[in-house]
Write a protein that holds these residues in place. Structure first.
Motif, PDB file in Angstrom:
ATOM      1  N   SER A   1      47.477  49.575  23.495  1.00  0.00           N
ATOM      2  CA  SER A   1      48.189  48.367  23.112  1.00  0.00           C
ATOM      3  C   SER A   1      47.305  47.423  22.754  1.00  0.00           C
ATOM      4  CB  SER A   1      49.203  47.925  24.052  1.00  0.00           C
ATOM      5  OG  SER A   1      50.347  48.951  24.280  1.00  0.00           O
ATOM      6  N   ILE A   2      46.280  47.072  23.633  1.00  0.00           N
ATOM      7  CA  ILE A   2      45.433  45.857  23.700  1.00  0.00           C
ATOM      8  C   ILE A   2      44.446  46.362  22.347  1.00  0.00           C
ATOM      9  CG2 ILE A   2      43.285  44.865  24.880  1.00  0.00           C
ATOM     10  CD1 ILE A   2      44.920  45.234  27.193  1.00  0.00           C
ATOM     11  N   GLN A   3      43.941  47.683  22.317  1.00  0.00           N
ATOM     12  CA  GLN A   3      43.308  48.174  20.979  1.00  0.00           C
ATOM     13  C   GLN A   3      43.819  47.727  19.845  1.00  0.00           C
ATOM     14  OE1 GLN A   3      40.042  49.164  21.716  1.00  0.00           O
ATOM     15  NE2 GLN A   3      39.608  49.362  19.206  1.00  0.00           N
ATOM     16  N   ALA A   4      45.226  47.753  19.980  1.00  0.00           N
ATOM     17  CA  ALA A   4      45.928  47.570  18.435  1.00  0.00           C
ATOM     18  C   ALA A   4      46.252  46.035  18.065  1.00  0.00           C
ATOM     19  CB  ALA A   4      47.571  48.191  18.737  1.00  0.00           C
ATOM     20  N   LEU A   5      45.591  45.394  19.058  1.00  0.00           N
ATOM     21  CA  LEU A   5      45.772  43.889  18.703  1.00  0.00           C
ATOM     22  C   LEU A   5      44.304  43.520  17.645  1.00  0.00           C
ATOM     23  CD1 LEU A   5      46.195  42.394  22.239  1.00  0.00           C
ATOM     24  CD2 LEU A   5      48.102  42.696  20.270  1.00  0.00           C
ATOM     25  N   LYS A   6      44.894  43.084  16.720  1.00  0.00           N
ATOM     26  CA  LYS A   6      43.598  42.499  15.461  1.00  0.00           C
ATOM     27  C   LYS A   6      43.683  41.123  15.137  1.00  0.00           C
ATOM     28  CE  LYS A   6      43.198  47.175  14.984  1.00  0.00           C
ATOM     29  NZ  LYS A   6      41.847  47.758  15.506  1.00  0.00           N
TER      30      LYS A   6
ATOM     31  N   GLN B   1      55.041  31.813  30.903  1.00  0.00           N
ATOM     32  CA  GLN B   1      53.700  31.758  31.464  1.00  0.00           C
ATOM     33  C   GLN B   1      53.751  32.509  32.785  1.00  0.00           C
ATOM     34  OE1 GLN B   1      52.366  27.998  32.715  1.00  0.00           O
ATOM     35  NE2 GLN B   1      54.361  27.178  33.553  1.00  0.00           N
ATOM     36  N   THR B   2      54.779  33.472  32.880  1.00  0.00           N
ATOM     37  CA  THR B   2      54.755  34.303  34.041  1.00  0.00           C
ATOM     38  C   THR B   2      54.148  35.795  33.832  1.00  0.00           C
ATOM     39  OG1 THR B   2      57.001  35.061  33.361  1.00  0.00           O
ATOM     40  CG2 THR B   2      56.847  33.162  34.842  1.00  0.00           C
ATOM     41  N   ASP B   3      54.348  36.243  32.619  1.00  0.00           N
ATOM     42  CA  ASP B   3      53.864  37.608  32.208  1.00  0.00           C
ATOM     43  C   ASP B   3      52.200  37.618  32.367  1.00  0.00           C
ATOM     44  OD1 ASP B   3      56.003  38.991  32.199  1.00  0.00           O
ATOM     45  OD2 ASP B   3      56.302  38.794  29.923  1.00  0.00           O
ATOM     46  N   MET B   4      51.753  36.587  31.509  1.00  0.00           N
ATOM     47  CA  MET B   4      50.229  36.860  31.343  1.00  0.00           C
ATOM     48  C   MET B   4      49.504  35.656  32.445  1.00  0.00           C
ATOM     49  SD  MET B   4      49.582  39.325  29.307  1.00  0.00           S
ATOM     50  CE  MET B   4      47.728  38.880  28.946  1.00  0.00           C
ATOM     51  N   THR B   5      49.791  36.126  33.824  1.00  0.00           N
ATOM     52  CA  THR B   5      49.111  35.083  34.931  1.00  0.00           C
ATOM     53  C   THR B   5      48.635  36.028  35.863  1.00  0.00           C
ATOM     54  OG1 THR B   5      49.104  32.913  35.958  1.00  0.00           O
ATOM     55  CG2 THR B   5      51.052  34.559  35.989  1.00  0.00           C
ATOM     56  N   GLU B   6      47.621  35.581  36.624  1.00  0.00           N
ATOM     57  CA  GLU B   6      47.603  36.502  37.886  1.00  0.00           C
ATOM     58  C   GLU B   6      48.668  37.178  38.712  1.00  0.00           C
ATOM     59  OE1 GLU B   6      43.530  34.962  40.012  1.00  0.00           O
ATOM     60  OE2 GLU B   6      44.923  33.231  39.349  1.00  0.00           O
ATOM     61  N   GLY B   7      48.688  38.509  38.803  1.00  0.00           N
ATOM     62  CA  GLY B   7      49.690  38.796  39.584  1.00  0.00           C
ATOM     63  C   GLY B   7      50.917  39.508  38.434  1.00  0.00           C
TER      64      GLY B   7
ATOM     65  N   ILE C   1      51.388  39.131  22.825  1.00  0.00           N
ATOM     66  CA  ILE C   1      50.580  40.205  22.943  1.00  0.00           C
ATOM     67  C   ILE C   1      51.211  41.151  24.012  1.00  0.00           C
ATOM     68  CG2 ILE C   1      48.386  38.856  22.585  1.00  0.00           C
ATOM     69  CD1 ILE C   1      48.045  38.430  25.418  1.00  0.00           C
ATOM     70  N   THR C   2      52.036  41.034  24.834  1.00  0.00           N
ATOM     71  CA  THR C   2      52.657  42.093  25.504  1.00  0.00           C
ATOM     72  C   THR C   2      53.745  42.748  24.865  1.00  0.00           C
ATOM     73  OG1 THR C   2      54.489  40.276  26.358  1.00  0.00           O
ATOM     74  CG2 THR C   2      52.351  40.429  27.605  1.00  0.00           C
ATOM     75  N   GLY C   3      54.104  42.322  23.650  1.00  0.00           N
ATOM     76  CA  GLY C   3      55.259  43.036  22.772  1.00  0.00           C
ATOM     77  C   GLY C   3      56.487  42.519  23.285  1.00  0.00           C
ATOM     78  N   SER C   4      56.801  41.400  24.039  1.00  0.00           N
ATOM     79  CA  SER C   4      57.807  40.724  24.443  1.00  0.00           C
ATOM     80  C   SER C   4      58.711  40.231  23.238  1.00  0.00           C
ATOM     81  CB  SER C   4      57.971  39.811  25.589  1.00  0.00           C
ATOM     82  OG  SER C   4      58.949  39.188  25.907  1.00  0.00           O
ATOM     83  N   TYR C   5      60.094  40.188  23.019  1.00  0.00           N
ATOM     84  CA  TYR C   5      60.681  39.731  21.921  1.00  0.00           C
ATOM     85  C   TYR C   5      61.581  38.451  22.643  1.00  0.00           C
ATOM     86  CZ  TYR C   5      64.102  42.728  23.848  1.00  0.00           C
ATOM     87  OH  TYR C   5      65.036  43.553  24.547  1.00  0.00           O
TER      88      TYR C   5
END
Length: 381
Positions: free
Chosen positions: A65-70, A238-244, A278-282
């Motif tokens: 998934s991360i590799q697919a980010l352009k 801001q909860t998905d992309m944070t520590e933990g 970036i997480t694919g969340s909608y």
């Protein structure tokens, strides 16, 4: 009790574990350690609460998934949100209850949002019941506002001129989760109907701000608000992309992402100059990516609140000192013990035996307590 000392909670471990599941128990510990100024332990307890391992298959999925980010470009989140804010009447930002970092980021947005016409600050954590106090901060302002960074958020908002809104469902204990979110949305819409010029900054927990649902049996507050008001809010997670993150898979994704795209300040990812989830969340319009915490003598550097507060070292004069709390002097006069919210507090000592506090300029009363929460002595600084 909202000021129930963490170390008494730890001492009652067996009693609590008999009544609570392990995840709920560790969530309590995580929230309490964060409130008491021990952020690194809060993150550790969070991990203990959900020990489901990430499989090798999932790790490969994450890497793919991360590799697919352009064409990813990372921009300063505060500036980006400030830039697009004039397009919206309602901006919704979420938080994890055990991560005061999210409150610190909300504080960083408030001044710019106020300049852009936002005059209402609606906070889920505010007391919606009788006896509420929303014109100043005290123990009746709200349950979670007893956490020092949340308390500072309330103080700073009032100093700026924001009007606080308690939009939580006052009867949530007797309502289903969907009923609760619907009541929250109705309470926010009531402000819009009463003030045709109202611009509202909404600060809520976790997925309440989602504009879409993951279940046909549940509509989150953000989705209900959009439906009944006809207003499309700007929703910011801001909860998905944070520590933990919110769960082990999310945490693994976060760590892998930062390995490829390191950052040193809260950021928004753009692809071809457009925000990308970036997480694919909608569920949300934007995702804030937080850098990993930098510590200074075991305290997070972000406790400075973007330079509003300065690091202050205090030396205990009694060997039995365990916890130190700093109270604003002006809030302490004519108040009873337990009614005043600390500006900062910690039980973590530096290698030299000092406590590090983060404080704004002003006069404070320090309270040094022992392991049983008994006051040993006070000091004015």
């Amino acid at each position: 009790h909202y000021l129930y000392p963490l170390y008494q909670l730890l001492g009652a471990e067996n009693k609590f574990k008999k009544k609570l599941s392990a995840p709920v128990y560790y969530d309590l510990l995580s929230e309490n350690t964060a409130r008491d100024g021990d952020y690194s332990s809060a993150l550790e307890y969070e991990q203990l609460g959900d020990s489901t391992p990430v499989t090798e298959v999932e790790r490969r999925q994450i890497a793919k998934s991360i590799q697919a980010l352009k064409h990813i470009k990372q921009v300063d989140a505060r500036r980006f949100i400030s830039f697009i804010a004039p397009r919206y009447r309602v901006i919704m930002l979420n938080e994890a209850y055990n991560k005061p970092l999210h409150r610190a980021f909300a504080i960083s947005l408030m001044e710019e949002l106020y300049k852009r016409g936002f005059r209402y600050l609606a906070m889920e954590m505010l007391n919606p019941g009788p006896g509420q106090e929303l014109s100043k901060l005290n123990y009746q302002t709200g349950h979670l506002t007893s956490e020092p960074v949340a308390g500072e958020m309330v103080r700073i908002a009032l100093d700026m001129g924001f009007k606080l809104l308690a939009y939580e469902d006052a009867d949530a204990a007797h309502h289903t989760p969907e009923q609760r979110d619907s009541v929250q949305a109705e309470n926010l819409f009531r402000v819009i109907k009463a003030d045709s010029t109202a611009k509202i900054f909404v600060f809520a927990g976790y997925g309440h701000i989602a504009e879409k649902t993951t279940s046909d049996k549940f509509m989150p507050m953000g989705m209900v608000f959009k439906k009944i008001s006809g207003i499309d809010p700007l929703t910011i997670d801001q909860t998905d992309m944070t520590e933990g993150s919110n769960f082990p898979y999310g945490n693994a994704f976060y760590n892998a992402y930062l390995q490829k795209y390191p950052i040193n300040s809260p950021s928004i990812a753009l692809s071809d100059d457009q925000p990308v989830n970036i997480t694919g969340s909608y569920l949300y319009d934007l995702t804030v990516i937080h850098p990993k915490t930098i510590y200074r003598d075991s305290r997070p550097a972000w406790l400075s609140l973007q330079g509003r507060r300065q690091p202050v070292y205090v030396k205990p004069s009694n060997k039995n000192s365990f916890l130190v709390q700093a109270f604003y002097q002006f809030e302490s006069f004519n108040s009873k013990p337990g009614q005043v919210i600390p500006a900062d507090q910690t039980y973590l000592q530096s290698g030299r035996g000092n406590y590090l506090l983060f404080l704004r300029r002003g006069k404070y009363i320090l309270m040094f307590r022992d392991m049983h929460y008994k006051t040993i002595y006070t000091q004015h600084i």
